[in-house]
Design a protein around this motif. Sequence first.
Motif, PDB file in Angstrom:
ATOM      1  N   VAL A 197      42.552  47.074  43.738  1.00 44.35           N
ATOM      2  CA  VAL A 197      43.751  48.028  43.857  1.00 44.35           C
ATOM      3  C   VAL A 197      43.917  48.538  42.437  1.00 44.35           C
ATOM      4  N   PRO A 198      44.002  49.885  42.380  1.00 38.32           N
ATOM      5  CA  PRO A 198      44.377  50.408  40.800  1.00 38.32           C
ATOM      6  C   PRO A 198      45.772  50.422  40.514  1.00 38.32           C
ATOM      7  N   GLN A 199      45.946  50.069  39.454  1.00 37.05           N
ATOM      8  CA  GLN A 199      47.120  49.885  38.651  1.00 37.05           C
ATOM      9  C   GLN A 199      47.423  50.609  37.302  1.00 37.05           C
ATOM     10  N   ILE A 200      48.494  50.943  37.026  1.00 35.43           N
ATOM     11  CA  ILE A 200      48.519  51.369  35.821  1.00 35.43           C
ATOM     12  C   ILE A 200      49.307  50.167  34.917  1.00 35.43           C
ATOM     13  N   ASP A 201      48.605  49.752  33.658  1.00 37.70           N
ATOM     14  CA  ASP A 201      48.804  48.742  33.001  1.00 37.70           C
ATOM     15  C   ASP A 201      48.884  49.210  31.561  1.00 37.70           C
ATOM     16  N   GLY A 202      50.326  49.592  31.280  1.00 35.60           N
ATOM     17  CA  GLY A 202      50.492  50.210  29.726  1.00 35.60           C
ATOM     18  C   GLY A 202      50.154  51.742  29.901  1.00 35.60           C
ATOM     19  N   ASP A 203      49.238  52.001  29.157  1.00 36.78           N
ATOM     20  CA  ASP A 203      48.846  53.457  29.022  1.00 36.78           C
ATOM     21  C   ASP A 203      47.200  53.541  29.843  1.00 36.78           C
ATOM     22  N   ILE A 204      46.701  52.520  30.372  1.00 43.74           N
ATOM     23  CA  ILE A 204      45.476  52.712  30.943  1.00 43.74           C
ATOM     24  C   ILE A 204      45.529  52.443  32.416  1.00 43.74           C
ATOM     25  N   GLU A 205      44.743  52.743  33.043  1.00 43.74           N
ATOM     26  CA  GLU A 205      44.559  52.521  34.640  1.00 43.74           C
ATOM     27  C   GLU A 205      43.480  51.247  34.664  1.00 43.74           C
ATOM     28  N   VAL A 206      43.700  50.182  35.400  1.00 40.86           N
ATOM     29  CA  VAL A 206      43.197  49.103  35.878  1.00 40.86           C
ATOM     30  C   VAL A 206      42.642  48.585  37.044  1.00 40.86           C
ATOM     31  N   TYR A 207      41.822  48.031  37.396  1.00 45.87           N
ATOM     32  CA  TYR A 207      41.450  47.504  38.592  1.00 45.87           C
ATOM     33  C   TYR A 207      42.062  46.149  38.699  1.00 45.87           C
TER      34      TYR A 207
ATOM     35  N   ASP B 144      40.265  34.337  33.119  1.00 47.39           N
ATOM     36  CA  ASP B 144      40.904  34.963  31.918  1.00 47.39           C
ATOM     37  C   ASP B 144      40.989  36.714  31.901  1.00 47.39           C
ATOM     38  N   ARG B 145      40.195  37.094  32.820  1.00 51.03           N
ATOM     39  CA  ARG B 145      40.464  38.545  32.885  1.00 51.03           C
ATOM     40  C   ARG B 145      40.797  39.166  34.376  1.00 51.03           C
ATOM     41  N   PRO B 146      42.026  38.844  34.844  1.00 48.91           N
ATOM     42  CA  PRO B 146      42.273  39.456  36.047  1.00 48.91           C
ATOM     43  C   PRO B 146      42.230  40.800  36.497  1.00 48.91           C
ATOM     44  N   ALA B 147      42.828  41.741  35.333  1.00 53.27           N
ATOM     45  CA  ALA B 147      42.570  43.099  35.461  1.00 53.27           C
ATOM     46  C   ALA B 147      41.692  43.678  34.130  1.00 53.27           C
ATOM     47  N   VAL B 148      40.963  44.457  34.633  1.00 51.62           N
ATOM     48  CA  VAL B 148      39.879  45.318  33.983  1.00 51.62           C
ATOM     49  C   VAL B 148      40.041  46.838  34.145  1.00 51.62           C
ATOM     50  N   ALA B 149      40.159  47.405  32.865  1.00 51.21           N
ATOM     51  CA  ALA B 149      40.022  48.642  32.748  1.00 51.21           C
ATOM     52  C   ALA B 149      38.916  49.405  33.726  1.00 51.21           C
ATOM     53  N   VAL B 150      39.658  50.648  34.079  1.00 53.49           N
ATOM     54  CA  VAL B 150      38.809  51.279  35.165  1.00 53.49           C
ATOM     55  C   VAL B 150      37.397  51.672  34.557  1.00 53.49           C
ATOM     56  N   ALA B 151      37.280  52.183  33.273  1.00 55.22           N
ATOM     57  CA  ALA B 151      36.279  52.568  32.811  1.00 55.22           C
ATOM     58  C   ALA B 151      35.360  51.386  32.296  1.00 55.22           C
TER      59      ALA B 151
END
Length: 490
Positions: A95-105, A44-51
């Motif tokens: 892999v870091p990506q930009i999702d909307g306005d935040i950076e995610v892993y 349910d959470r394939p992408a997680v905010a970097v912070a």
Amino acid sequence: MTNTRAEAAYLRSVAAFRTPTLDLLHRRYAPFVVAVLSIVFTVDRPAVAVADAHAEIAEILDELRAAGYDEDDRALPSGTAREICRHWVRVGWLVPQIDGDIEVYRLTAHAVGALEITGRTGGGRTRVSNSRVRTLLEAVERLAADAETDPQARIARLTAERDALDAEILRIQAEGTAPVDDEQLLEEAENVLHLARELPADFARVAESIKAMQRDVVADLRRDVRPTGEVLREYLERGQHVMQSTPEGRAFAGALRLLGDPERIDDLAEQLHTVLAQPFARLMDADQRQELDAIGRRVELGVLEVLTAQRRASHVITGQVRTHDPVRDRQVDDLLRDVMSGLQTWTSTSSAEAPVDPVRSLPMAAVGHLRQSVSDIRPPGAPAPLSDAADDAEFLDADTRAWGGPRYAELEEYVAGLGDEFDLGSAFEGSADDTRRPVDLLGLLEIAHRNGMTEGETVSVVEAVRPDGTTRRFAFGAVTARTFRESDDD
């Protein structure tokens, strides 16, 4: 003498262990890496905010260190959570990506594959079962049927399938359905879980193949020196058909025809809920039941991940093509090449501890020094005074002055004969045609403002006449003006 078969097998094995998937499992802190990635990244959470990822991994480190696992040098890595994540990005697990306005892993396909391997080997029995063999036989049978080109052979096969279905229907109508043994149902459920565990890695590989193709296209575009029109046609077409540009993408496009129907996904979720409600589901542990229930969600998120990668690649390729400038790209490449050359030169002559002075501001262009003073700012002679006499003005064309500014002299003479007060709109309507131009309305307003005027609450509408005979209507607040008298200043 070198054994060719042995050498080939060894080289294949070496290449396999060089992939990030097996490299992760072969690393010193592999148990810690697998445990952390399986906790932080879920279905349910394939992408997680970097912070958030840094905070959660730091908490996991603190818990394991408090439990005493840091006493073993091979158990826990050193450093902060941020440093650990940066290392995982470098080795190809995150892999870091930009999702909307935040950076995610996000997990890479190699990391997903490593988690799938560990989950399969440590998640229960992997046995040769009736369900596993039947799946293989049905797949081979389907392959042979699809490869068959003889129409008669296909008709015979379909007829046999129909007869078997009719016989089964008659048997059930006569005898009813016999309950299936719980052990067999459990065996089939384990086979379903085994097949489902491979899906996330497959989806991730498709998404990463599209991203790799995107990077290749952009790199090729920067090196392309062909005419811009030819480049635009080719790369825009590749951007529109990005899903067909890789083998993984073409395979996924075929699978999407099965998975793209929302009703099919809904039916899948409903079927899984029905299975979990059966009595044999109690024989499965909690993790297996949760994993079985999440298959529909896992498929849905996998499809979404691939489609998002496709849209992003199409957007990037199209944007690069539209801004394609070979000359500018070569200038940027030359500049970056010079920077890298200078960096290599500096590193070859400097030690690792050498301080680096930061660039606090960009260099300014060197310009010549301007004079700050002159000997005499006054001009050598005054120009001749302008004459107020209208007779001195010469007009090359009779219409030249008609298109000029207001006729102040004629307007002031006209206003002087209107009495002590007058309505400006009525006065403009009653003036001569040569002083009823749009600019003369402005001149009349200026005269009224200078002599004194009062604005009313009503609206005046007047019609002005241009020198070419065309008219234009203007609306403004009603104005009552006074006529200038010499006695008013006494």
